[in-house]
Design a protein around this motif. Structure first.
Motif, PDB file in Angstrom:
ATOM      1  N   VAL A   1       0.825  -1.191   0.000  1.00 49.84           N
ATOM      2  CA  VAL A   1       0.000   0.000   0.000  1.00 49.84           C
ATOM      3  C   VAL A   1       0.866   1.251   0.000  1.00 49.84           C
ATOM      4  CG1 VAL A   1      -1.622   1.321   1.352  1.00 49.84           C
ATOM      5  CG2 VAL A   1      -1.914  -1.131   1.101  1.00 49.84           C
TER       6      VAL A   1
ATOM      7  N   PHE B   1       3.799   1.480  -0.922  1.00 51.92           N
ATOM      8  CA  PHE B   1       4.521   1.509  -2.176  1.00 51.92           C
ATOM      9  C   PHE B   1       3.717   2.269  -3.229  1.00 51.92           C
ATOM     10  CE2 PHE B   1       6.718  -1.390  -5.474  1.00 51.92           C
ATOM     11  CZ  PHE B   1       7.594  -0.357  -5.764  1.00 51.92           C
ATOM     12  N   SER B   2       2.443   1.916  -3.301  1.00 50.67           N
ATOM     13  CA  SER B   2       1.656   2.526  -4.360  1.00 50.67           C
ATOM     14  C   SER B   2       1.362   3.992  -4.050  1.00 50.67           C
ATOM     15  CB  SER B   2       0.350   1.769  -4.544  1.00 50.67           C
ATOM     16  OG  SER B   2      -0.338   1.751  -3.330  1.00 50.67           O
ATOM     17  N   LYS B   3       1.466   4.339  -2.798  1.00 50.33           N
ATOM     18  CA  LYS B   3       1.189   5.732  -2.460  1.00 50.33           C
ATOM     19  C   LYS B   3       2.289   6.658  -2.957  1.00 50.33           C
ATOM     20  CE  LYS B   3      -2.002   5.699   1.365  1.00 50.33           C
ATOM     21  NZ  LYS B   3      -2.124   5.318   2.764  1.00 50.33           N
TER      22      LYS B   3
END
Lengths: 281, 859
Positions: free
Chosen positions: A7, A9-11
């Protein structure tokens, strides 16, 4: 934990990704761009992974490399080792025989690979010997060890595919050893640890990105073995009450036969003239 | 007693004919004929028996039949019972072990004592042992109490009965190791018959027939239908016309076992009756072998013993032939059915796959009107056909319905054929249907799934086969992910695929074995403390998992936290409490130790169950329909903009809330192990959506096939099998104490078809998950509809395959045991999917989500 990591990471990436946007900045009033409907959907034939397959070295095909010894071992499993009455014992004895045969087969594969490399790298004037030297022997022994180790992930794969948990563990593991010797060992003799492009090659092999697999005798043998193993489960549930339906005899048979057939296909595919190659492209 | 007074009492093994459901057994025990299979479904609403039977014969010969016990008797034989002495009790509430039995005991002794002249036959039907088996299984101590109680009753009856009465004690069926029945295993078929009379009357055959070694495996067994001629002749009434049984020898050979003449007499009567019956059916009458046996009987009618053995031989052979020929098949209707389904399949393929969806939208009104017109044409055509030719197998209502079906089919085909030619449609198959390697893989799975119905072994092991295919998909997806170009997606795809495989493998460890799987399978589907505990754990973990999936697409905003972390977790905890109460109810020792009374538990359980089902299926859906969106709007001052957080998954997140509503309803009606399995289903579906999104196979056939397979996988892992006896009838009493129309049926349907309902709803998410809103939502609807029809096509393919194969194997040994139940299941699943897909997924939920976004944001 792994999930949470993802999560965050994708932020970090907040750019707009077509197809899978995670966040979109919209104006008030929200944008009224009139995209054609079709744009939203990938056209049916398109594949996002359609990038040209990386080309990896294809060894020359050779009739000598058709693993006819596998047929002999399979025959011996059923007659001499009597796998139908003593599964564990026969698998173990067959394994010794297979290991020694595959060792010799490994020498053949190594020599063939050396020869093909020599031909293919002639222009680059790379120094490759066409015979079998002590370095190759070391590599072969190393390949043997690695292919035995590969039985661990193979074993886990079998379990994930539905092999019994808690019972028949030894049999499943022996099957994994057989599989490792048949599929992994020849591959390791072709794409060797000592090669400079070892990492790239194996990354491609493990993700099944091999160009013209039907021309690659060794690779198609491995694939054939896997497919044979997959198909080998079919007779198990049938109520014929035959001793050979016992776990994992059908998988073993499927794998041996699949390996031979795959190899033969690769050999025949290698003989295809270049013109038909273009047709199939 | 049978040992010490052999002339007073006989004990025999009593073999039922399958299906071993109470209604069928009662019919068999009174008419003496073989049951037809389809009757099993009508176990719950028996109508008055029309065939000739013992009770009506008694009635017509002026005898009075007193009755007390199971009210099925009242339904079946109501008019023939002696009303003054008939005391029926509600029978289908399997959790009630005492009231019926107590009622029987309360009435039977007064009737015996005080009204002994008023009746000729007294029937007392106890249900306690049966219910005890259903509820606790045969190993429970409640069973011991029940059996002791019955033992006392029988002793008391024996002591109180007079010298001229015969007592028959028998069970109508056995029970399997779980205490259920309905199938045809040895355990279910076997029960016992005990005959007793105070006057010495019964004889014995040679002693080797009563072999008690090996738990009585070779002990003399008689068929249940043998009871009918025996009782009829003992009472001196005509044998019911349909009876196929033989008289029980012990009852006729006299106390010394040598009264060959009486036996021969009885046999002659029975043989004549059977022969008469056989000659009413042309198929049976034409059997020369049996007829020859019959004529031989008349030649040898002098020597009693020889006559008897010949007569038994005749009756045995004739029964065997009847069993073989019993099921009759209506070929015309079978082929009409297969043809109609095939037509529907073709139509769906053309409608959803071959014509461009834009054209479909234009053509829809045309379809409607042409269908309407053609329905009229076809119904008139078929009705007149019916009146002119009067085919026996096509009654008027069927003819009309067939007309409607053909009318709709033709009505849809006509405008299509108007525009396109058949070659063009065929050319579209290659273009539209096949996309890439995945499609071939999907077609391979569909073909294999359709082919497993060619062998009974594959049907038996379908649970393992399905999980094998799912694992194969997972492995392919795993390796395919590595071919993705972006490194992050590569990892995500591999991770989700791996989770998918592991979950599939884990959940396939939950299994309820069917009897044919034998020693190769060990059932793990049991209500254990661990399973109940697991429910609490899943109540904590599952909402957390869903939350992490939502957060990953930034849509854990708006109403999502309330819905997932409060509402869903709340209902899950309540569900867990319900099942804890249920578990305590089963375990009386533990309940006693905790000092909770049976009544409290029951009230708590039922109240909670109703609350959860009411909240999740009604209240939550009303709430959902009024519009939660999982987005947050962040206003920015400089420059003046608004950010919509959760935009990327706006449709998917909102739709998933609806999925959660249904999921919590289904969870409530599923047993603890099944609850765990369904929690895994939710997790698997989420990973699947991620995989589908990453690999870009949204509209590919494979994703739909995997969703369908997940439905099957979880059908099996929620403790079901494609057999009649594996239906969880006890779930009928989760919401109500007695059978009450919507609630009881709802609970059984949610329990049995829950996984299919959930997957049919989830199939829309293949399209909606992680897709940003579009300016033209119609495109979404048509894509969802396309996936929904694909799922339907998959199921229709399976159904056609079972229809054809079951018809093909209709004389196969296993047809009633394996093929027919699987066929019935396929048919039911098709109906359920149809209803859910049309009325819920496409009809309600999907447009609602799209419309709401449109209403709020305009695009």
């Amino acid at each position: 934990m792994k999930k949470a990591k993802k999560v965050s990471f994708s932020k970090e990436r907040k750019e707009y990704q077509p197809g899978q946007p995670s966040e979109v900045v919209t104006d008030i009033p929200s944008d009224s761009s009139d995209k054609p409907i079709e744009d939203l959907w990938e056209s049916p034939g398109r594949n996002i992974t359609d990038s040209p397959k990386p080309s990896i070295f294809t060894p020359n095909g050779s009739f000598v490399l058709i693993p006819l010894h596998l047929l002999v071992i399979l025959y011996l499993e059923f007659t001499y080792f009597n796998i139908q009455s003593n599964v564990d014992g026969a698998l173990l004895k067959g394994l010794y025989l297979l290991a020694s045969c595959q060792f010799i087969y490994g020498i053949l594969v190594t020599v063939n690979t050396n020869r093909s490399r020599k031909v293919s790298k002639k222009n680059k004037k790379a120094k490759v010997s066409s015979s079998f030297n002590s370095g190759d022997l070391l590599g072969l022994i190393f390949a043997l060890v690695l292919s035995i180790l590969s039985s661990i992930p193979l074993f886990i794969t079998f379990i994930l595919f539905g092999a019994p948990i808690g019972s028949y563990t030894l049999r499943t593991f022996l099957l994994a050893l057989h599989t490792g010797l048949i599929t992994v060992l020849p591959m390791l003799c072709t794409y060797r640890l000592s090669d400079s492009d070892f990492k790239v090659d194996w990354a491609n092999i493990l993700t099944f990105q091999v160009d013209k697999f039907y021309k690659n005798q060794i690779y198609s043998m491995a694939i054939g073995g896997m497919i044979g193993c997959w198909l080998g489960v079919i007779p198990i549930p049938l109520d014929w009450d035959r001793p050979w339906q016992a776990w994992p005899i059908t998988l073993l048979g499927g794998m041996y036969l699949g390996g031979v057939v795959g190899n033969a296909v690769g050999w025949l595919g290698g003989k295809l003239p270049a013109s038909s190659e273009q047709v199939s492209e | 007693m049978a040992k010490n007074h052999p002339e007073n009492a006989v004990l025999l093994k009593f073999l039922a004919d399958p299906p071993t459901t109470t209604l069928q057994r009662l019919k068999g025990l009174t008419t003496g004929s073989l049951p037809t299979f389809i009757d099993a479904g009508s176990n719950f609403n028996g109508d008055i028996i029309e065939e000739d039977n013992l009770i009506s014969q008694l009635y017509f010969s002026g005898r009075k039949v007193a009755f007390t016990g199971d009210d099925t008797w009242d339904a079946l034989f109501g008019p023939y019972l002696y009303r003054n002495l008939t005391f029926p009790y509600e029978s289908l509430n399997v959790w009630d072990l005492y009231s019926v039995d107590q009622g029987v005991i309360d009435h039977i002794f007064p009737i015996m004592k005080d009204n002994s002249t008023d009746w000729d036959v007294l029937i007392g039907h106890f249900l306690g042992v049966d219910h005890c088996g259903h509820r606790y299984g045969p190993q429970h101590y409640a069973m011991k109490d029940k059996l002791h109680q019955l033992d006392d009753v029988i002793r008391k009856v024996i002591s109180e009965m007079d010298d001229e009465t015969v007592l028959f004690v028998f069970g109508d069926h056995g029970m399997d190791s779980t205490g259920n029945h309905g199938g045809e295993t040895q355990d279910e078929l076997e029960s016992a018959l005990f005959m007793y009379s105070k006057t010495p009357y019964f004889g014995r055959l040679s002693s080797d027939k009563y072999d008690l070694t090996d738990l009585g495996a070779n002990y003399r067994a008689i068929d249940q239908i043998d009871f009918v001629p025996t009782v009829a002749m003992l009472l001196g009434i005509p044998i019911p016309f349909n009876s196929l049984g033989s008289p029980i020898e012990e009852a006729f050979i006299g106390p010394h076992g040598n009264d060959a003449e009486t036996l021969a007499d009885a046999l002659r009567t029975t043989t004549n009756q059977i022969n008469q019956y056989r000659h009413t059916s042309p198929e049976l009458a034409a059997d020369t072998e049996i007829n020859r046996l019959y004529s031989r009987l008349h030649e040898k009618s002098t020597e009693w013993n020889e006559f008897s053995s010949l007569a038994y031989n005749y009756q045995e052979k004739s029964l065997a032939k009847c069993k073989e020929k019993w099921a009759t098949f209506d070929d015309t209707n079978i082929f009409i059915g297969i043809g109609l389904l095939a037509l529907a399949w073709t139509l769906l393929v053309i409608y959803s796959k071959l014509i461009p969806s834009v054209v479909v939208a234009q053509l829809n009104p045309q379809f409607f009107y042409s269908s309407l017109a053609l329905i009229l044409v076809y119904t008139v055509l078929l009705a007149s056909f019916r009146f002119v030719f009067r085919p026996a197998s096509l009654p008027l209502p069927w003819a009309l319905l067939l007309g409607v079906a053909l009318g709709i089919a033709n009505g849809i085909l006509a405008p299509i054929m108007d525009r396109y030619s058949i070659p063009w449609l065929v050319s579209q198959v290659g273009e539209n249907l096949i996309q890439n390697g995945w499609t071939y893989f999907a077609l391979l799975i569909v073909a294999m799934h359709a082919l497993i119905f060619t062998s009974n072994s594959f049907i038996i092991w379908e649970d393992r086969i399905v999980s094998f295919w799912l694992a194969s998909f997972g492995v392919c997806a795993f390796f395919k992910s590595f071919q993705l170009t972006r490194g992050r997606n590569r990892l995500l795809g591999a991770y989700h695929s791996l989770v998918f495989i592991i979950l599939t493998r884990l959940v396939s460890q939950i299994r309820l074995c069917r009897e044919e799987q034998g020693a190769q399978c060990i059932s793990t589907f049991k209500t254990s403390p661990y399973a109940v505990g697991g429910l609490f754990v899943s109540a904590i973990i599952l909402p957390w998992i869903i939350k992490s999936f939502f957060s990953a697409s930034y849509c854990y905003e708006g109403s999502a936290p309330v819905w997932i972390s409060k509402g869903f977790r709340g209902t899950m905890i309540l569900t867990a409490i319900t099942w804890t109460a249920e578990f305590l109810e089963h375990d009386e020792k533990l309940a006693d130790a905790l000092r909770v009374s049976f009544g409290t538990l029951k009230t708590t359980r039922m109240t909670l169950a109703r609350v959860v089902v009411g909240v999740s299926l009604v209240a939550a859906n009303f709430g959902w329909a009024s519009g939660p969106l999982c987005v947050k709007i962040e206003l920015q001052e400089e420059p003046k903009r608004a950010r919509i957080v959760g935009y990327g998954n706006a449709y998917g997140s909102s739709y998933f809330l609806f999925f959660i509503n249904i999921l919590s309803g289904v969870l409530e009606c599923s047993k603890p192990m099944a609850g765990l399995s369904l929690a895994v289903l939710a997790y698997q579906l989420l990973t699947l959506f991620e995989i589908v999104n990453l690999l870009n196979i949204r509209t590919n056939l494979i994703s739909v096939v995997v969703v369908g397979l997940l439905g099957y996988l979880h059908f099996f892992t929620t403790g079901h099998q494609a057999t009649l006896q594996s239906i969880h009838w006890d779930s009928a009493f989760l919401l109500t104490e007695t059978i009450m129309f919507p609630l009881t049926h709802l609970a059984v349907i949610l329990d049995t078809f829950g996984p299919f309902i959930l997957t049919s709803i989830a199939v829309a998410l293949l399209t909606l998950w992680k897709k940003p809103p579009a300016s033209k939502p119609v495109a979404f609807v048509s894509k969802v509809a396309e996936n929904a029809t694909s799922l339907l096509l998959y199921q229709i393919t399976l159904t056609i395959s079972t229809m054809v194969m079951t018809n093909h194997f209709r004389r196969h040994l296993m047809v009633w045991k394996i093929f027919a139940p699987r066929y019935m299941m396929n048919g039911l699943v098709l109906i359920v999917m149809n209803l859910v897909l049309v009325f819920v997924t496409i009809g309600f939920a999907c447009p609602k989500v799209l419309k709401r976004w449109y209403d709020v944001f305009g695009a």
